[in-house]
Write an enzyme that holds these catalytic residues in place. Structure first.
Site, mmCIF file in Angstrom:
data_model
loop_
_atom_site.group_PDB
_atom_site.id
_atom_site.type_symbol
_atom_site.label_atom_id
_atom_site.label_comp_id
_atom_site.label_asym_id
_atom_site.label_seq_id
_atom_site.Cartn_x
_atom_site.Cartn_y
_atom_site.Cartn_z
ATOM 1 N N ASP A 506 0.832 -1.205 0.000
ATOM 2 C CA ASP A 506 0.000 0.000 0.000
ATOM 3 C C ASP A 506 0.866 1.255 0.000
ATOM 4 O OD1 ASP A 506 -2.217 1.681 0.094
ATOM 5 O OD2 ASP A 506 -2.352 1.619 2.276
ATOM 6 N N MET A 507 1.859 1.274 -0.864
ATOM 7 C CA MET A 507 2.742 2.430 -0.980
ATOM 8 C C MET A 507 2.272 3.360 -2.097
ATOM 9 S SD MET A 507 4.949 2.532 1.347
ATOM 10 C CE MET A 507 5.535 1.474 2.679
#
Length: 827
Positions: A506-507
């Site tokens: 989830d970057m």
């Protein structure tokens, strides 16, 4: 008294014995077990009134100080939890009500007392053991408190601000403005005293050419006015109900939105509410966010300035009208409204009586799963809209499609779907058989545009589920977690630069790209600057996507993968980076030895091989965490000097995959943190910050900093801890540890950077050159929004901040808009 102290020490020793033994079994430090044994033995001897307790404990303090300095260096906030309680227990033992009760063999240090063998009471008062403990406690305290004078974490330096300080450089305001953004739709530039887009202009620099407030007089800023919007978090709102809005200044009005998508037009001189548009968005606990970062402005063809009128009531209920200029507001129920900036009435020729339903052609239509939290970007007569898709709720979710509409009619002009990027011809909005790709990567943050190049730049997120890569097609793999340049006319992708390959963390690229012309060793280049959650700041040529500051690849961890998953063998990183050093057990922190030990235990239990350790069923450490070194607040850029100012934040997170058949009755889908169900997938995911049992970060501070860097060279001039724990601690003490935050900065030509954002209710001004705090005021609620600045009708420079707090971060909730100006004597 001595028995009471002994019992307290024994109680403290018990968890050290048990936890220390377990930590040692995990391969961790043996100190905690040894400390538990020594403290318990000391407690026993103290209970028995033996002077040997003092000798043993003196040696323990000496050993503890040596160990603490070896592990943490001469750094107060690292030393304090290691030596705090050992020194406190030593002080308690030195109290006369304890030491006078000791007995047993006594070695005299008082020659007169030794000569008088009959004076047995005197012999009890001054054994070597007592003085040995006293000396060890004093030396330990001096070393500990002496470390307060050592700035062990900050990097101090100065930016080269030659352009701002060059008295011989006489740049006209028109030339300055031309460097700050594209023309408005009427062909004019944003006037110096206005703020026409989220980042002031479509270039997203968050830089104002105003210099009436400068480094010399900013200390004299005073509150000019404040209002409360009336939109507050309700009992049925989602946890992340937040004020993140940056107002626009157009003509005589300020335009801002509130968490429930009200639009307010305020008098720019007084703050008086002139009109209010409330679209009456219904509550929905399936939304992950209830927020609005801003509205968008279209100038139309008008040449006269906007003059906002005083309109009573809710203009949503008023009749629509013909509009030239427009204010656009995206809402959390997936609508897009066009409003007349003078009256707040809906624009009748746009969409359906002033509104577009953004759920058209979506493959799935779950209420609350898709909405826009960021203002659309407007380029010429085109408005380009992106949106957020809930993370990790359902494999089958709405599309992350980016769509362009005619700014006057609402006609769909093109659609770019990262899951089907070559098919940009507009869908038939009335044909339900034409649908965008399921759950494709979305762009939830703010975009920018360069009309001269004909490009709009979008920071891209990931495909949901974020931690499960098997659902992605090749196109999604290419465009996820990147910045993409789209042709404003056709929607076709001209170039893409990816920042994480096969993102399992989830970057999302969280921040607005910033555009400027950058003076480099190879000449002036059209640049794009975008910060990332990992801490890398990428500096690219915005025409081609080629790096200006070098980008390299390095090996990435490959272990702990679930069946059918893979991890990219290498990952990119930038030559300009604020990424932290990888965590080690020595970096664990806490208020005492016990909770520090608990953090060490959890650290050793988690899978961690450094940055990009894959998520796992055992639980993995993610550092930098999902909160991001940078988030949507991004950075501010001085285009004249080619420098940036930002707020790097450091919080580790944990990520755990939960097999579907073991999920049980766990509560799911309560926001981005906690357990999210990933309906339709084999695994749910649990995400959250890496915290001690007391709820503080497990890694040692600082957790929040401010920094300045040269964008052409990639050199970081300074990075300094930022913020105190006065609003985080049960005791409101102004201890400057450097606290995390979310929100963004601005820069002015006066050499000042303004930033609130930190998790304390303060608003600060900094010297852009070196990061010194020049002005610091308390505010009534959390300032998790990006400020702005403008000129009022008297020519006074105003600085405005929306202060309403952040639901999931936990700052004080409110609904304030605060405006500051120089005191009368400083005008």
């Amino acid at each position: 008294m001595e028995k009471f102290v002994a019992i307290i020490m024994a109680i403290f020793a018990a968890p050290l014995l048990i936890g220390g033994a377990y930590l040692l079994s995990l391969g961790g430090s043996p100190y905690y077990l040894i400390a538990g044994v020594i403290i318990l033995t000391t407690a026993f001897l103290l209970f028995k009134k033996h002077w040997s307790a003092y000798g043993l404990y003196a040696l323990f303090i000496v050993a503890t100080m040596a160990w603490a300095l070896w592990e943490s260096g001469f750094y107060w906030w690292a030393l304090a939890p290691r030596v705090g309680f050992p020194l406190i227990f030593g002080l308690l033992m030195l109290l006369p009500w304890v030491s006078n009760k000791m007995r047993g063999p006594k070695t005299q240090v008082n020659a007169n007392a030794a000569a008088n063998a009959s004076t047995t009471n005197t012999a009890k008062k001054s054994p070597l053991y007592y003085w040995g403990l006293l000396v060890s406690v004093i030396v330990g305290a001096l070393l500990s408190f002496g470390s307060l004078a050592n700035n062990a974490t900050d990097k101090l330096g100065e930016l080269n601000l030659t352009a701002a300080n060059d008295d011989e450089q006489n740049v006209s305001s028109d030339e300055t403005s031309a460097n700050l953004g594209d023309p408005l739709s009427n062909g004019q530039q944003t006037p110096d005293g206005e703020w026409s887009a989220y980042g002031r202009t479509d270039y997203g620099q968050r830089y104002s050419p105003l210099d009436k407030i400068n480094t010399d007089n900013v200390k004299d800023l005073e509150l000019a006015w404040q209002i409360q919007t009336g939109d507050v978090k309700g009992p049925n709102d989602v946890g992340e109900t937040t004020y993140q809005a940056t107002p626009l200044k157009i003509g005589n009005g300020l335009y801002l939105c509130t968490p429930h998508n009200w639009v307010l037009a305020l008098d720019a001189d007084s703050g008086e509410t002139l009109w209010k548009f409330d679209p009456q968005v219904e509550e929905n606990l399936q939304r992950q966010h209830q927020t609005c970062r801003g509205v968008s402005y279209y100038a139309g063809q008008a040449t006269s300035p906007v003059q906002v009128q005083k309109i009573a009531g809710n203009t949503f209920e008023n009749a629509s009208k013909q509009c030239d200029a427009k204010i656009f507001i995206p809402t959390s129920d997936a609508k897009l409204y066009a409003l007349d900036p003078n009256t707040g009435q809906r624009c009748q020729d746009f969409g359906d009586d002033g509104a577009l339903d953004l759920m058209h052609n979506m493959p799935f239509n779950q209420a609350g799963y898709y909405y826009s939290t960021s203002p659309p970007v407007i380029a010429g007569d085109t408005i380009i809209v992106a949106g957020a898709v809930n993370d990790n709720y359902d494999v089958n979710s709405p599309s992350g499609v980016i769509r362009a509409y005619d700014v006057n009619t609402g006609e769909l002009l093109w659609n770019w779907d990262s899951g089907d990027p070559d098919n940009t011809a507009p869908f038939d909005v009335n044909d339900p058989t034409q649908t965008y790709k399921t759950s494709s990567p979305n762009s939830w943050s703010v975009a920018t545009a360069d009309e001269e190049l004909g490009l709009a730049y979008f920071p891209m997120g990931n495909r949901t589920p974020d931690q499960l890569g098997s659902y992605r097609n090749a196109a999604e793999e290419k465009y996820a977690t990147s910045v993409v340049a789209l042709d404003i006319e056709t929607g076709e992708a001209r170039w893409v630069q990816q920042f994480v390959h096969h993102d399992l963390w989830d970057m999302d690229t969280p921040a607005q790209p910033t555009l400027l012309d950058l003076d480099t060793a190879d000449g002036v280049q059209p640049a794009l600057v975008v910060p990332t959650k990992q801490g890398d700041v990428y500096v690219l040529n915005r025409a081609t996507g080629e790096p200006i500051v070098p980008i390299k690849e390095r090996p990435a961890p490959q272990g702990y993968l679930i069946a059918g998953e893979h991890a990219a063998p290498t990952q990119p990183y930038s030559g300009l980076s604020f990424e932290p050093e990888p965590l080690t057990e020595k970096d664990m922190w806490g208020a005492s030895l016990v909770d520090q030990m608990m953090c060490r235990i959890e650290f050793n239990q988690l899978n961690y091989d450094g940055r990009y350790t894959p998520p796992s069923t055992n639980g993995s450490l993610v550092y930098p965490g999902n909160f991001g070194t940078f988030n949507w607040g991004g950075i501010a850029v001085d285009p004249e000097n080619g420098v940036m100012f930002g707020m790097p934040t450091y919080l580790a997170f944990t990520s755990k995959l939960i097999p579907r058949d073991t999920l049980g009755d766990a509560e799911t889908n309560k926001g981005e943190q906690g357990v999210n169900a990933n309906e339709g997938a084999d695994y749910a995911v649990e995400l959250g910050p890496f915290l001690s049992p007391l709820g503080v970060p497990c890694q040692q501070p600082p957790w929040g900093t401010i920094a300045g860097a040269d964008l052409a060279t990639g050199d970081i001039a300074y990075q300094r801890k930022n913020g105190t724990v006065q609003d985080l601690s049960p005791i409101p003490i102004k201890l400057e540890l450097g606290v995390p935050g979310i929100g963004g900065p601005i820069i002015t030509k006066g050499g000042v950077a303004f930033l609130s954002a930190a998790t304390e209710n303060n608003f600060r001004a900094y010297d852009l050159k070196n990061g010194d705090v020049l002005w610091n005021v308390r505010i009534p609620a959390g300032g998790q929004a990006t400020p702005m600045t403008y000129l009022n009708s008297k020519g006074e420079q105003m600085v405005v901040l929306v202060a309403g707090g952040h639901g999931s971060v936990g700052t004080t909730i409110g609904d304030y808009v605060l405006a500051y100006k120089l005191s009368d004597q400083d005008k």
